[in-house]
Design a protein around this motif. Sequence first.
Motif, PDB file in Angstrom:
ATOM      1  N   HIS A 203      43.824  14.957  68.414  1.00  0.00           N
ATOM      2  CA  HIS A 203      44.645  14.351  67.149  1.00  0.00           C
ATOM      3  C   HIS A 203      46.386  14.844  67.320  1.00  0.00           C
TER       4      HIS A 203
ATOM      5  N   SER B  71      49.662  24.584  67.914  1.00  0.00           N
ATOM      6  CA  SER B  71      49.106  23.518  67.761  1.00  0.00           C
ATOM      7  C   SER B  71      49.799  22.703  68.877  1.00  0.00           C
TER       8      SER B  71
ATOM      9  N   TYR C  70      52.946  20.682  61.057  1.00  0.00           N
ATOM     10  CA  TYR C  70      54.382  20.047  61.502  1.00  0.00           C
ATOM     11  C   TYR C  70      55.213  20.093  60.028  1.00  0.00           C
ATOM     12  N   ASP C  71      54.521  19.592  58.897  1.00  0.00           N
ATOM     13  CA  ASP C  71      55.449  19.740  57.685  1.00  0.00           C
ATOM     14  C   ASP C  71      55.623  21.128  57.178  1.00  0.00           C
TER      15      ASP C  71
ATOM     16  N   PRO D  52      48.811  18.834  63.850  1.00  0.00           N
ATOM     17  CA  PRO D  52      48.397  18.106  62.505  1.00  0.00           C
ATOM     18  C   PRO D  52      49.634  18.071  61.605  1.00  0.00           C
ATOM     19  N   ASP D  53      49.498  17.197  60.818  1.00  0.00           N
ATOM     20  CA  ASP D  53      50.586  16.842  59.649  1.00  0.00           C
ATOM     21  C   ASP D  53      51.178  18.006  58.868  1.00  0.00           C
ATOM     22  N   ASP D  54      49.895  18.837  58.546  1.00  0.00           N
ATOM     23  CA  ASP D  54      50.121  19.985  57.756  1.00  0.00           C
ATOM     24  C   ASP D  54      51.187  21.066  58.455  1.00  0.00           C
TER      25      ASP D  54
END
Length: 157
Positions: free
Chosen positions: A111, A104, A118-119, A114-116
């Motif tokens: 964008h 990523s 990183y999380d 992505p949050d998923d």
Amino acid sequence: MTTTDQTPVPAPAQRIDLPTVAPDVYEAIVALNKAAAHGLDPMIAELVKIRASQLNHCAFCLDMHSRDARKLGLSEQKLYGIGVWRETPFFTARERAALALAESVTRLGDHGVPDDVYDEAARQFDENELARLIAMCITINAWNRVGVTCRLSPAAR
């Protein structure tokens, strides 16, 4: 009768020797790399370096970090599976999170990360490790851009 030529094709000529021409720039990247590595699992660091180098088509870095990972004990099977890590059972949850984050950060689309992705990395790594992992992703991408732009080539063995 046909014969096949087994002579290696020479690499394109190197464009510039960055450490010689701009040693301060080179040393700054070395310092960032050293800081990123401090406290980060060396095998995770090599997996990230290999994956980013694959994506960035940096032959020099891919060669170097594949050899470094083997020295750390990475199996040939796992090494060959890095490019298709999602389709293999060879990687731990931490390694998968690191590889996903490396992809990523390397591909950094419109964008961002992505949050998923990183999380999941934040679940697998404590805050200090995560900071170092992010820094390692940034560092290898900088090295790859030096390698590709300057046309660094691995030595034939």
